[in-house]
Design an enzyme around this catalytic site. Structure first.
Site, mmCIF file in Angstrom:
data_model
loop_
_atom_site.group_PDB
_atom_site.id
_atom_site.type_symbol
_atom_site.label_atom_id
_atom_site.label_comp_id
_atom_site.label_asym_id
_atom_site.label_seq_id
_atom_site.Cartn_x
_atom_site.Cartn_y
_atom_site.Cartn_z
ATOM 1 C CG ASP A 22 43.650 -2.662 17.074
ATOM 2 O OD1 ASP A 22 42.536 -2.227 17.408
ATOM 3 O OD2 ASP A 22 43.886 -3.091 15.931
ATOM 4 C CG HIS A 45 41.140 0.178 20.464
ATOM 5 N ND1 HIS A 45 41.090 0.081 19.107
ATOM 6 C CD2 HIS A 45 41.789 1.329 20.722
ATOM 7 C CE1 HIS A 45 41.687 1.132 18.555
ATOM 8 N NE2 HIS A 45 42.123 1.894 19.516
#
Length: 119
Positions: A22, A45
């Site tokens: 993430d 991310h």
């Protein structure tokens, strides 16, 4: 998220390796004078500001300095994201310097329209 900062001032994130799948580092509303230096990020991310504008009375994000960071195998590199139809939320005095990216799908993203479009 690996590290999430919100409504905090004077935060320093340094000399770290973060791989979460993430956001490696995310900065929510009210983050002020945040320094991210010498961070290796990935997979994940990338380094994100937001998402902003989901709630009323959000505080702005001010004074973000991302320096000498490396992003490897991430979906995004550095990004600013806000909710669709956001009526609040702001990010100012944001600096990205000396960022190395390897195998990053979208190196720079400013998403003010399509972040979480299904909500």
């Amino acid at each position: 998220d690996g590290i999430h900062v919100g409504r905090s001032s004077g935060v320093n994130i340094t000399d770290s390796t973060i791989g979460t799948g993430d956001d490696c580092v995310s900065l929510g509303d009210g983050s002020k004078q945040v320094s991210i230096t010498n961070v290796v990020c990935g997979p994940g991310h990338g380094i994100s500001i937001g998402s902003l504008g989901r709630y009323k009375n959000e505080e702005p994000v001010v004074g973000v300095f991302v320096r000498n960071c490396t992003l490897i195998n991430t979906l995004t590199g550095v990004r600013v994201k806000s909710w669709p139809s956001a009526t609040t939320g702001a990010a100012t005095d944001v600096h990205f310097d000396d960022i190395t990216m390897r195998n990053v799908t979208s190196p720079i993203v400013i998403d003010q329209k399509n972040y979480c479009p299904s909500i």
